[in-house]
Design a protein around this motif. Structure first.
Motif, mmCIF file in Angstrom:
data_model
loop_
_atom_site.group_PDB
_atom_site.id
_atom_site.type_symbol
_atom_site.label_atom_id
_atom_site.label_comp_id
_atom_site.label_asym_id
_atom_site.label_seq_id
_atom_site.Cartn_x
_atom_site.Cartn_y
_atom_site.Cartn_z
ATOM 1 N N ARG A 7 0.831 -1.222 0.000
ATOM 2 C CA ARG A 7 0.000 0.000 0.000
ATOM 3 C C ARG A 7 0.857 1.260 0.000
ATOM 4 N N GLN A 8 1.925 1.269 0.775
ATOM 5 C CA GLN A 8 2.811 2.429 0.810
ATOM 6 C C GLN A 8 3.475 2.656 -0.543
ATOM 7 N N ARG A 9 3.869 1.588 -1.200
ATOM 8 C CA ARG A 9 4.504 1.716 -2.530
ATOM 9 C C ARG A 9 3.492 2.246 -3.547
ATOM 10 N N ALA A 10 2.246 1.762 -3.493
ATOM 11 C CA ALA A 10 1.208 2.263 -4.403
ATOM 12 C C ALA A 10 0.972 3.750 -4.165
ATOM 13 N N GLU A 11 0.885 4.138 -2.910
ATOM 14 C CA GLU A 11 0.668 5.546 -2.565
ATOM 15 C C GLU A 11 1.852 6.402 -3.011
ATOM 16 N N ALA A 12 3.069 5.902 -2.839
ATOM 17 C CA ALA A 12 4.271 6.646 -3.203
ATOM 18 C C ALA A 12 4.333 6.952 -4.696
ATOM 19 N N VAL A 13 3.809 6.024 -5.518
ATOM 20 C CA VAL A 13 3.825 6.246 -6.972
ATOM 21 C C VAL A 13 2.504 6.819 -7.469
ATOM 22 N N GLY A 14 1.548 7.024 -6.548
ATOM 23 C CA GLY A 14 0.281 7.659 -6.899
ATOM 24 C C GLY A 14 -0.606 6.841 -7.812
ATOM 25 N N ARG A 15 -0.607 5.507 -7.578
ATOM 26 C CA ARG A 15 -1.427 4.632 -8.413
ATOM 27 C C ARG A 15 -2.208 3.649 -7.559
ATOM 28 N N ASP A 22 8.533 -1.129 -8.612
ATOM 29 C CA ASP A 22 8.329 -0.366 -7.378
ATOM 30 C C ASP A 22 8.555 -1.206 -6.123
ATOM 31 N N GLY A 123 -0.584 0.928 -13.712
ATOM 32 C CA GLY A 123 -1.399 1.298 -12.559
ATOM 33 C C GLY A 123 -2.866 0.954 -12.705
#
Length: 142
Positions: A7-15, A22, A123
């Motif tokens: 979840r943190q990685r998804a949030e970090a890349v905005g997707r 990632d 994404g």
């Protein structure tokens, strides 16, 4: 912990979901021998093992890397395995599943939990699934 990291990685890349790029192996909060990467394909076969960790290979008694899930699956019945992957692809969301599976080197089964994490280059469409397998207590069937 792995779900939180995803979840943190998804949030970090905005997707909606991160890509394989990632998810840096050295940052994963789990044992890498318990990780599988499964390619999502178009057509048939639908899924192929890209990478299978050594713990998973040991439990299976063979290495399915590079082979179709449809011909080299292990544990649950094929229909169940495909339904789990199909659900992750359709929902574009993580999935957690627990069930006992046989272990060939024991006359037993293990309590087994999988965490399925969708990955996507754009994404939007799932093109890979990261699976974390957690084997816990042995159930002796002798």
């Amino acid at each position: 912990m792995l779900l939180r990291h995803w979840r943190q990685r998804a949030e970090a890349v905005g997707r909606l979901m991160p890509s394989r790029k990632d998810m840096h192996p050295e940052e994963l909060p789990v044992d890498l021998p318990s990780v599988l990467l499964v390619d999502v394909l178009t057509g048939s076969p639908r899924y192929r093992y890209r990478l299978v960790g050594t713990r998973e290979v040991e439990a299976r008694g063979f290495n399915p890397t590079g082979h179709a899930v449809e011909t080299h699956f292990y544990g649950a019945p094929l229909a169940t395995v495909l339904r789990l992957y199909d659900t992750v692809v359709a929902r574009r969301a993580p999935l957690h599943m627990e069930y006992p599976i046989p272990v060939r080197r024991f006359a037993a089964a293990l309590e087994h939990a999988n965490l399925y994490l969708p990955l996507s280059r754009d994404g939007e469409a799932v093109d890979m699934i990261m699976v974390y397998s957690d084997y816990s207590s042995v159930i002796d069937y002798r």
